[in-house]
Design a protein around this motif. Sequence first.
Motif, PDB file in Angstrom:
ATOM      1  N   ARG A 343      12.741  36.153  37.253  1.00 24.75           N
ATOM      2  CA  ARG A 343      11.408  36.752  37.276  1.00 24.75           C
ATOM      3  C   ARG A 343      11.357  38.021  38.126  1.00 24.75           C
ATOM      4  O   ARG A 343      10.482  38.871  37.938  1.00 24.75           O
ATOM      5  CB  ARG A 343      10.383  35.738  37.806  1.00 24.75           C
ATOM      6  CG  ARG A 343      10.000  34.681  36.779  1.00 24.75           C
ATOM      7  CD  ARG A 343       9.286  35.313  35.622  1.00 24.75           C
ATOM      8  NE  ARG A 343       9.038  34.382  34.517  1.00 24.75           N
ATOM      9  CZ  ARG A 343       8.610  34.746  33.339  1.00 24.75           C
ATOM     10  NH1 ARG A 343       8.397  36.015  33.082  1.00 24.75           N
ATOM     11  NH2 ARG A 343       8.415  33.867  32.374  1.00 24.75           N
ATOM     12  N   ILE A 402      10.632  34.382  23.926  1.00 19.10           N
ATOM     13  CA  ILE A 402       9.292  34.134  24.478  1.00 19.10           C
ATOM     14  C   ILE A 402       9.370  33.874  25.972  1.00 19.10           C
ATOM     15  O   ILE A 402       8.507  34.307  26.748  1.00 19.10           O
ATOM     16  CB  ILE A 402       8.635  32.946  23.745  1.00 19.10           C
ATOM     17  CG1 ILE A 402       8.421  33.276  22.264  1.00 19.10           C
ATOM     18  CG2 ILE A 402       7.308  32.571  24.395  1.00 19.10           C
ATOM     19  CD1 ILE A 402       7.923  32.105  21.431  1.00 19.10           C
ATOM     20  N   TYR A 403      10.438  33.195  26.377  1.00 19.76           N
ATOM     21  CA  TYR A 403      10.621  32.815  27.788  1.00 19.76           C
ATOM     22  C   TYR A 403      10.727  34.032  28.699  1.00 19.76           C
ATOM     23  O   TYR A 403      10.435  33.946  29.889  1.00 19.76           O
ATOM     24  CB  TYR A 403      11.869  31.954  27.901  1.00 19.76           C
ATOM     25  CG  TYR A 403      12.095  31.335  29.255  1.00 19.76           C
ATOM     26  CD1 TYR A 403      11.141  30.501  29.825  1.00 19.76           C
ATOM     27  CD2 TYR A 403      13.270  31.575  29.963  1.00 19.76           C
ATOM     28  CE1 TYR A 403      11.352  29.916  31.060  1.00 19.76           C
ATOM     29  CE2 TYR A 403      13.491  30.993  31.204  1.00 19.76           C
ATOM     30  CZ  TYR A 403      12.534  30.167  31.748  1.00 19.76           C
ATOM     31  OH  TYR A 403      12.750  29.597  32.981  1.00 19.76           O
ATOM     32  N   GLN A 404      11.142  35.171  28.159  1.00 21.67           N
ATOM     33  CA  GLN A 404      11.262  36.371  28.977  1.00 21.67           C
ATOM     34  C   GLN A 404       9.894  36.947  29.345  1.00 21.67           C
ATOM     35  O   GLN A 404       9.779  37.681  30.332  1.00 21.67           O
ATOM     36  CB  GLN A 404      12.096  37.434  28.253  1.00 21.67           C
ATOM     37  CG  GLN A 404      13.439  36.952  27.746  1.00 21.67           C
ATOM     38  CD  GLN A 404      14.218  36.164  28.771  1.00 21.67           C
ATOM     39  OE1 GLN A 404      14.372  36.601  29.915  1.00 21.67           O
ATOM     40  NE2 GLN A 404      14.715  34.993  28.373  1.00 21.67           N
ATOM     41  N   LYS A 405       8.877  36.608  28.563  1.00 20.63           N
ATOM     42  CA  LYS A 405       7.523  37.104  28.829  1.00 20.63           C
ATOM     43  C   LYS A 405       6.597  36.037  29.397  1.00 20.63           C
ATOM     44  O   LYS A 405       5.687  36.330  30.166  1.00 20.63           O
ATOM     45  CB  LYS A 405       6.920  37.651  27.527  1.00 20.63           C
ATOM     46  CG  LYS A 405       7.572  38.922  27.024  1.00 20.63           C
ATOM     47  CD  LYS A 405       7.285  40.101  27.959  1.00 20.63           C
ATOM     48  CE  LYS A 405       7.853  41.398  27.397  1.00 20.63           C
ATOM     49  NZ  LYS A 405       7.578  42.537  28.292  1.00 20.63           N
ATOM     50  N   LYS A 406       6.864  34.795  29.006  1.00 19.13           N
ATOM     51  CA  LYS A 406       5.979  33.701  29.408  1.00 19.13           C
ATOM     52  C   LYS A 406       6.802  32.529  29.921  1.00 19.13           C
ATOM     53  O   LYS A 406       7.815  32.173  29.322  1.00 19.13           O
ATOM     54  CB  LYS A 406       5.109  33.266  28.217  1.00 19.13           C
ATOM     55  CG  LYS A 406       4.015  32.281  28.565  1.00 19.13           C
ATOM     56  CD  LYS A 406       3.160  31.993  27.342  1.00 19.13           C
ATOM     57  CE  LYS A 406       2.044  31.004  27.674  1.00 19.13           C
ATOM     58  NZ  LYS A 406       1.202  30.702  26.489  1.00 19.13           N
ATOM     59  N   ASN A 407       6.376  31.954  31.012  1.00 22.13           N
ATOM     60  CA  ASN A 407       7.128  30.860  31.644  1.00 22.13           C
ATOM     61  C   ASN A 407       6.850  29.542  30.921  1.00 22.13           C
ATOM     62  O   ASN A 407       5.959  28.784  31.290  1.00 22.13           O
ATOM     63  CB  ASN A 407       6.757  30.735  33.123  1.00 22.13           C
ATOM     64  CG  ASN A 407       7.748  29.866  33.879  1.00 22.13           C
ATOM     65  OD1 ASN A 407       8.883  29.672  33.447  1.00 22.13           O
ATOM     66  ND2 ASN A 407       7.307  29.351  35.001  1.00 22.13           N
ATOM     67  N   ILE A 408       7.623  29.269  29.868  1.00 24.25           N
ATOM     68  CA  ILE A 408       7.455  28.054  29.072  1.00 24.25           C
ATOM     69  C   ILE A 408       8.572  27.061  29.411  1.00 24.25           C
ATOM     70  O   ILE A 408       9.633  27.465  29.901  1.00 24.25           O
ATOM     71  CB  ILE A 408       7.485  28.374  27.562  1.00 24.25           C
ATOM     72  CG1 ILE A 408       8.821  29.017  27.180  1.00 24.25           C
ATOM     73  CG2 ILE A 408       6.322  29.262  27.172  1.00 24.25           C
ATOM     74  CD1 ILE A 408       8.999  29.220  25.702  1.00 24.25           C
TER      75      ILE A 408
END
Length: 443
Positions: A343, A402-408
């Motif tokens: 992050r 998606i994980y690079q933009k949103k912490n899923i």
Amino acid sequence: MENLKTGNETGHGLVLMKKERPLLEKLPGDRWDHVFAGLYVILGILMWNCLCMENFARGLSMFSILYIITVLAYAGLKKFSITGEKIFWTLILLGISLPYGFYSVFDFGQTLMIFLVAAYWTLVITEGLLWKGQTSSWILLDGWNGLIALPILNFLCQIRLIFQIFSEKREEKKDWRMVLLGILISIPALLVIIPILSQADTGFRSLVDTVLDALGEDFRILIWRGIMGILLGALMFGTLYGGVYKRHVKEEECIRFHEESGRVFRFVPDIAVLTFGIIVSAVYVLFIGLQARYLFSAFFGILPEAYTYAQYARQGFFELCVIALLNASFLIAMNGCAKTPRRKNRGLLLENGILGALTLLLLTTAASKLGMYIVAYGFTVKRCISSIFLIWLFLVFILVLIYQKKNIPLVRWSVFAGAVFFTLLCVLPVEQIVEWIPYSPVA
């Protein structure tokens, strides 16, 4: 002199305390733990009998249902709450094990999955998973715990709890339980040394054969099943008990590791990690550039010269799938070993996105090859399984982007999706569905 006398008395008292200290500490447990410790002996014997059935798959399927009922009954009596995750993994285990007694498209692979999912499911029900009792990035260690670590490390818990059922007041010299314990632990040793001694001396071998003949074949089979049942029951109960009481479950260490952002493994400088990622990505770009015409011809339905549809589909398909799995391991290693967490590391975020996008591109070429093959020759069970596997890989790397933009919860969702896909292949009549799908053969 008085101090010396007092010291001697104190030392004598310490010696007595050491002598009176039991060899094994009392295990925590209530009456239900004691009851199920005994029931698991019977469960182990039933498991061995089911596995020895002429129809192994039917026996394993029947035992799986019995196992699920037993564990759920124990969890209910121990007042464990019902959660969505427990329901999910229960349905997954039922979906994998129930149809296995009637048909299977995975053969031996489904057998392994039943054992693995059953062990993992036990920890889910008993809330013994490493991260807050739920599926997480520790999935591999949870699987290791359920299948290997807890059954072995807690192997003696069953017999110790059974011995604790009786009154604690006993005379050490007349304790028949210690005699029984000695008999039980001598059985594995006898199973090893008696065959060796029989090979070393013909007279001893004749004596052993005479004893076995006197016992009769049915009795020998009964004894053998009893021994195997006790061993299997102890292993299964070890997982159950370990999950309930967190015995040998290092949950605190995992929580501390998470709070510290995994500093133990963050020893590789950021520049080195980024350089590694750039080199790997550059090799993929070079490969795609050199093979662009060959790789993407399937998108346009063009079959390269000197190739049949089967040769074109098979060449590179499995290699590209392996590359995708390797890239997943690269991403895990890069993000886990870089000194600066993901992050706070823009370079690492960018490299994750590039590597994920390149992997999706390679998977797309693999899918186009497989699609061309299917259009030419139609669906088969193996091609259907390959297609589902490709879909799962696509989903995983889309989640990576998606994980690079949103912490899923990337690992959690990936595991859930894989479990659902595998279960659907076990539940659905794949062979019949394949036959129903029409296709036009290529001339």
